[in-house]
Design a protein around this motif. Structure first.
Motif, short mmCIF file in Angstrom:
data_model
loop_
_atom_site.label_atom_id
_atom_site.label_comp_id
_atom_site.label_asym_id
_atom_site.label_seq_id
_atom_site.Cartn_x
_atom_site.Cartn_y
_atom_site.Cartn_z
N PHE A 192 10.89 -20.38 26.81
CA PHE A 192 11.16 -21.26 25.69
C PHE A 192 11.01 -20.52 24.38
O PHE A 192 10.24 -19.55 24.28
N HIS A 250 22.70 -19.16 18.92
CA HIS A 250 21.64 -18.95 19.93
C HIS A 250 22.17 -19.23 21.33
O HIS A 250 21.87 -18.49 22.27
N ALA A 251 22.96 -20.28 21.46
CA ALA A 251 23.47 -20.67 22.78
C ALA A 251 24.48 -19.66 23.30
O ALA A 251 24.44 -19.28 24.47
N TRP A 300 20.86 -19.58 25.43
CA TRP A 300 19.85 -20.63 25.29
C TRP A 300 20.53 -21.99 25.39
O TRP A 300 21.69 -22.15 25.06
N GLU A 301 19.77 -23.00 25.81
CA GLU A 301 20.25 -24.37 25.83
C GLU A 301 19.19 -25.25 25.17
O GLU A 301 18.01 -24.91 25.13
N TYR A 332 11.76 -21.26 33.38
CA TYR A 332 12.40 -21.17 32.08
C TYR A 332 11.48 -20.47 31.09
O TYR A 332 10.26 -20.53 31.21
N LEU A 361 14.35 -24.46 22.41
CA LEU A 361 15.44 -23.98 23.25
C LEU A 361 14.84 -23.39 24.53
O LEU A 361 13.71 -22.91 24.54
N ARG A 362 15.62 -23.41 25.59
CA ARG A 362 15.16 -22.83 26.84
C ARG A 362 16.30 -22.04 27.48
O ARG A 362 17.47 -22.29 27.25
N ARG A 363 15.91 -21.09 28.29
CA ARG A 363 16.87 -20.39 29.14
C ARG A 363 16.20 -20.04 30.45
O ARG A 363 14.99 -19.83 30.53
N ASP A 410 16.51 -27.91 24.62
CA ASP A 410 15.53 -28.61 25.43
C ASP A 410 15.02 -29.85 24.70
O ASP A 410 14.93 -30.92 25.26
#
Length: 62
Positions: free
Chosen positions: A6, A27-28, A33-34, A4, A50-52, A36
């Motif tokens: 961040f 953002h999502a 992004w999701e 991932y 956020l992470r992807r 975190d």
């Protein structure tokens, strides 16, 4: 195991919950992004992480 990347987003205390939700939704949807982690600080500000997922392409060997 997935890898991932961040990004940390700081939301100041004057931003309403509705505006913060809209910011994170953008953002999502557009950056994939999701959420975190979300930290609500004593002064009312929010620190959001956020992470992807990083998708690595594997070279085909012939």
């Amino acid at each position: 195991m997935p890898e991932y990347e961040f990004v940390d987003v700081y939301v100041p205390r004057g931003v309403s919950r509705k505006e913060a939700t809209r910011l994170l939704t953008d953002h999502a949807e557009y950056g994939h992004w999701e959420l975190d982690r979300l930290i609500l600080r004593h002064d009312g500000s929010r620190r959001v992480r956020l992470r992807r997922r990083i998708i690595r392409q594997v070279r085909a060997t012939w």
